[in-house]
Design a protein around this motif. Structure first.
Motif: not given
Ligand SMILES: [Fe+2]
Length: 156
Positions: A5-29
């Protein structure tokens, strides 16, 4: 390995849904989310053996550092673009991270391909965790380019 768990309570699960959305090189990169996950695992392994490492910063580095790559080769501006994305999302998505830790994250993202050594153990762990995954592109990690004794031990 499931991250602790994040010591500060950062919601990593949510961040992992947001950040990859703007990745332009594809799943096989070779610089895509599967690499980011391995970097996170290496970083947590190093952190478990290295005093003073901020586990939130290293996990955020794993997620952001290559997130805005635009090609698989040089792309010298990609670290700064990843840092800019982290800076933009900070207030809305992970305000728990205080300014000094945000500065470590931004520094680690900006410099991860431009600088070899650094005194800060958290940023050094970020650099090393990325370099430990060089095997995916056929490069054997070299201890001369590592910062932490824990990472050096992992390649011996
Ligand atoms: Fe990387």
């Amino acid at each position: 390995m499931h991250p602790p768990p994040s010591p500060r309570g950062i919601n990593f699960e949510r961040l992992w849904t947001i950040v990859p959305q703007g990745f332009s090189l594809g799943a096989d990169s070779v610089h895509g989310p599967s690499h980011w996950k391995r970097v996170e695992a290496f970083a947590l392994e190093i952190a478990s053996l290295t005093p003073g490492v901020d586990t939130d910063v290293i996990r955020l580095f794993a997620l952001f550092h290559d997130s805005r790559r635009e090609n698989e080769y040089g792309d010298p501006g990609h670290g700064a673009r990843g840092a800019a994305l982290a800076f933009d999302l900070h207030q809305r998505e992970f305000p728990e991270l205080e300014t000094a830790a945000l500065e470590q994250l931004v520094t680690a993202c900006c410099w991860h391909t431009h600088r070899t050594h650094i005194d800060d153990p958290t940023i050094g762990t970020c650099f090393d965790s990325d370099r430990l995954d060089l095997g995916r592109v056929g490069i054997t990690p070299d201890a001369r380019f590592l910062n932490t004794t824990a990472a050096m031990a992992l390649i011996l």
